[in-house]
Enzyme design. Structure first.
Site, short mmCIF file in Angstrom:
data_model
loop_
_atom_site.label_atom_id
_atom_site.label_comp_id
_atom_site.label_asym_id
_atom_site.label_seq_id
_atom_site.Cartn_x
_atom_site.Cartn_y
_atom_site.Cartn_z
N ARG A 3 -12.86 -4.99 -6.44
CA ARG A 3 -12.50 -5.57 -5.14
C ARG A 3 -13.76 -5.80 -4.32
NH1 ARG A 3 -8.37 -2.79 -1.00
NH2 ARG A 3 -10.22 -1.53 -0.71
N PHE A 52 0.88 -1.17 0.00
CA PHE A 52 0.00 0.00 0.00
C PHE A 52 0.93 1.22 0.00
CE2 PHE A 52 -2.69 3.21 1.90
CZ PHE A 52 -3.96 2.92 1.44
N TYR A 87 -10.53 1.28 10.92
CA TYR A 87 -11.77 1.65 10.21
C TYR A 87 -12.15 0.64 9.14
CZ TYR A 87 -8.11 3.85 7.33
OH TYR A 87 -6.98 4.09 6.61
N LYS A 88 -11.34 -0.42 8.97
CA LYS A 88 -11.68 -1.47 7.99
C LYS A 88 -12.45 -2.57 8.72
CE LYS A 88 -7.92 0.11 5.09
NZ LYS A 88 -6.50 0.03 4.76
N ASP A 93 2.18 -4.88 8.75
CA ASP A 93 1.01 -4.02 8.58
C ASP A 93 -0.22 -4.93 8.48
OD1 ASP A 93 -1.12 -2.54 7.53
OD2 ASP A 93 0.25 -1.09 6.62
C1 LIG Z 1 -5.71 1.23 4.68
C2 LIG Z 1 -4.24 1.08 4.75
C3 LIG Z 1 -3.43 2.10 5.26
C4 LIG Z 1 -4.06 3.40 5.66
O1 LIG Z 1 -3.19 4.29 6.24
P1 LIG Z 1 -3.78 5.62 6.92
O2 LIG Z 1 -2.64 6.26 7.54
O3 LIG Z 1 -4.86 5.17 7.86
O4 LIG Z 1 -4.41 6.44 5.83
C5 LIG Z 1 -2.07 1.87 5.37
N1 LIG Z 1 -1.53 0.69 4.99
C6 LIG Z 1 -2.29 -0.32 4.47
C7 LIG Z 1 -1.66 -1.61 4.07
C8 LIG Z 1 -3.66 -0.13 4.33
O5 LIG Z 1 -4.40 -1.11 3.82
#
Ligand SMILES: *Cc1c(COP(=O)(O)O)cnc(C)c1O
Length: 403
Positions: free
Chosen positions: A378, A135, A229-230, A204
């Site tokens: 997705r 990500f 939030y997921k 992560d």
């Molecule tokens: C959703 C997600 C993020 C989000 O990062 P924020 O700092 O909350 O915007 C980071 N890494 C991964 C792998 C994600 O899926």
């Protein structure tokens, strides 16, 4: 529903699977709009039923009436919320109490974790291995953390990461699941490989916490971050969390030593002395409204075993794949997500032409998934509130679009 096909064998299977689903009743713990199939809980989890009332109480009572006393008094105890809520998340990621602290965003926690890990690493090591398909924010933050700590970022395919670890590896940063493909990476094996090479590993968990067992303590993970939030349904922009294994806490040297992480914050001393325990990973005054919304959201997990969530998640994605195979004409979509259970997180990604337009059409038919550029549809499966009939309806709508 206008497109119900009562004769369909798959619809009958869905009904039987839903009837036998031990987690089926948990959907009542969420507020979901009528007629919507929600397959985007891997981006923004649904609203748990108790959150609105709790937030109203926090605002009117804790803030409006108790005012500043809520920081330290009674049930509110805002000051302790980051550790208190961390301890509620801990069992969901396989961590004993006292190792998870809530606050800031995932991006900020990644920065703390990576610089902290680099400072814990054996001297003389030069490389920060980073998941090449990560990500994006993880990659951006890793670049900066590496620059600050004198390391060099080495992009690696997670499938080949173990072979890339060696005497120069200081820290390894990996996503537990690939956000685009839904591929699950082997956390136990990759953690063991990092340790065999003498490196630390930062995981992560954004796409796995709340969807499957993580086992942070059991697999001796060093540090981990994740968002809430997921799959944890904390709400838009809900604070993230950072796990620092107990054995590393005394030496964990945060690059953001704010006053909330001080051993005696209200002494207001000019010099910094880190708090004992995971509290030293705190930075500044937490966002209490979001944090307490998250705390209320976590009630949805009361009495829920993550192993049961995983079993349902795999059954749901298996069933969705059967439905897609039956309803979508051959050659229209290509499966991106691995079919092996040990390599699949809790989403199904399908590659197709005009994916953006296809997803907009699906959403107009009440099936909400998401589109990832350039060509991926997705579908996230969140076992607490998605059922088998939802999976069948989503695949049928997709079939109609191509039909
Ligand atoms: C959703 C997600 C993020 C989000 O990062 P924020 O700092 O909350 O915007 C980071 N890494 C991964 C792998 C994600 O899926």
């Amino acid at each position: 529903m206008s497109d119900t096909n009562p004769g369909s064998e798959l619809a009958a299977r869905a009904e039987a699977l839903d009837a036998a689903d031990p987690l089926g009743k948990l959907r009542d713990r969420f507020t979901l709009p009528e007629g919507v199939v929600y397959l985007d809980g891997n981006s923004l989890g649904a609203l748990p039923a108790g959150v609105a009332a709790r937030l109203a109480e926090v605002v009117t009572e804790q803030w409006g009436t108790r005012l500043i006393r809520s920081w330290t008094e009674g049930e509110a105890n805002w000051w302790n919320a980051p550790e208190r809520i961390g301890d509620r998340i801990a069992p969901l990621v396989g961590a004993a109490a006292g190792q998870v602290v809530v606050g800031d965003s995932t991006s900020v926690n990644l920065f703390k974790a990576l610089v902290g890990a680099a400072r814990l690493a054996a001297p003389g090591r030069t490389e920060l291995l980073v998941d090449a398909a990560t990500f994006p924010t993880d990659g951006y933050i890793a670049e900066s953390a590496a620059r600050m700590t004198g390391l060099r970022v080495v992009p690696v395919d997670p499938a080949a990461a173990a072979g890339a670890m060696g005497p120069d590896t200081a820290v390894v940063l990996l996503n537990h699941a690939d956000y685009r493909t839904g591929r699950l990476h082997d956390l136990p094996a990759l953690t063991a490989a990092a340790h065999a090479a003498g490196a630390l590993v930062v995981w992560d968990l954004c796409h796995t916490a709340g969807a499957l067992p993580v086992g942070l303590d059991a697999h001796a993970v060093d540090l981990a971050v994740g968002c809430t939030y997921k799959y944890l349904n904390g709400g838009p922009g809900a604070p993230a969390y950072l796990y620092v294994a107990a054995r590393h806490q005394a030496a964990f040297d945060s690059p953001l030593p704010g006053w909330n992480g001080h051993a005696d914050p209200f002494a207001m001393t000019p010099s910094y002395e880190a708090a004992q325990g995971v509290a030293r990973a705190r930075v500044g005054t937490p966002d209490i409204l979001s944090m307490l919304a998250l705390e209320a959201a976590l009630d949805a997990w009361d009495g829920v075993a993550v192993d049961d969530v995983r079993a349902k998640s795999l059954a749901l994605t298996d069933f969705f794949l059967d439905c897609v195979a039956a309803y979508v004409p051959a050659g229209k979509v290509e499966l991106v997500t691995p079919t092996g259970h040990d390599q699949r997180a809790s989403q199904v990604s399908l590659r197709t032409e005009n994916a953006d337009e296809v997803m907009r059409e699906l959403i107009s038919r009440g099936v909400i998934g998401d589109f990832r550029a350039p060509d991926v549809l997705r579908f996230g499966f969140t076992p607490l509130y998605v059922g088998f009939a939802d999976a069948e309806r989503a695949a049928r709508a997709l079939g109609h679009i191509f039909g």
